[in-house]
Design a protein around this motif. Structure first.
Motif, short mmCIF file in Angstrom:
data_model
loop_
_atom_site.label_atom_id
_atom_site.label_comp_id
_atom_site.label_asym_id
_atom_site.label_seq_id
_atom_site.Cartn_x
_atom_site.Cartn_y
_atom_site.Cartn_z
N ARG A 27 0.84 -1.20 0.00
CA ARG A 27 0.00 0.00 0.00
C ARG A 27 0.87 1.25 0.00
NH1 ARG A 27 -5.79 -0.56 1.37
NH2 ARG A 27 -5.39 1.59 1.90
N ALA A 37 0.77 5.62 0.49
CA ALA A 37 -0.03 6.74 1.01
C ALA A 37 0.65 8.05 0.65
CB ALA A 37 -0.18 6.63 2.52
N VAL A 50 -5.19 11.90 3.25
CA VAL A 50 -4.39 10.83 2.64
C VAL A 50 -5.06 10.36 1.36
CG1 VAL A 50 -3.37 8.55 2.96
CG2 VAL A 50 -3.66 10.05 4.93
N TRP A 52 -4.78 7.03 -0.86
CA TRP A 52 -4.23 5.68 -0.80
C TRP A 52 -4.08 5.08 -2.18
CZ3 TRP A 52 -2.06 3.50 3.30
CH2 TRP A 52 -2.37 4.02 4.57
N ARG A 97 -1.77 1.54 -4.45
CA ARG A 97 -1.12 0.24 -4.35
C ARG A 97 -0.08 0.11 -5.46
NH1 ARG A 97 -2.77 -4.12 -1.55
NH2 ARG A 97 -4.83 -3.24 -1.17
N PHE A 99 -3.60 4.91 -7.63
CA PHE A 99 -4.18 5.50 -6.44
C PHE A 99 -5.69 5.55 -6.56
CE2 PHE A 99 0.17 6.75 -6.17
CZ PHE A 99 0.42 6.87 -4.81
N LYS A 100 -6.37 5.64 -5.41
CA LYS A 100 -7.83 5.67 -5.38
C LYS A 100 -8.35 6.83 -6.23
CE LYS A 100 -11.68 5.35 -2.18
NZ LYS A 100 -12.19 4.00 -2.31
#
Length: 109
Positions: free
Chosen positions: A50, A52, A68, A70, A72, A87-88
């Motif tokens: 993960r 951040a 933040v 997040w 991966r 990223f999200k």
């Protein structure tokens, strides 16, 4: 034996840009340079970890100004230890050169 300082549970990295070609830029995939990682074989440990991007906003949200985004790590990029991450929500261009945290979980050991 302990120095009294809390242990850092993440590796430092830099956001160096988006995945791109000569004419196209793919903002949905960010390129990260992880500290002390200089070869593609060294990136295997970080796959699936993960990530951040931590920053401060102007106004408090839920009692905190810290926010933040997040993501991966998905795969290596080239042979010099660069990795790709999704990223999200896409990282904004102002984060080029900014630090991100590569969490040392989930563990595959």
């Amino acid at each position: 034996m302990t120095s009294g300082k809390p242990a850092r549970l993440y590796a430092k990295a830099r956001h160096i840009g988006y995945r791109r070609s000569k004419h196209n830029t793919h903002e949905n995939t960010s390129l990260l340079q992880i500290e002390n990682v200089t070869a593609a074989k060294d990136t295997a440990f970080y796959m699936g970890k993960r990530v951040a991007y931590v920053y401060k906003g102007k106004r408090a949200y839920n009692g905190s100004k810290v926010r933040v985004i997040w993501g991966r790590i998905t795969r290596p990029h080239g042979t010099n230890g660069i990795v790709r991450a999704k990223f999200k929500s896409n990282l904004p261009p102002k984060t080029f050169g900014a630090g991100v945290r590569v969490m040392l979980y989930p563990s595959r050991v």
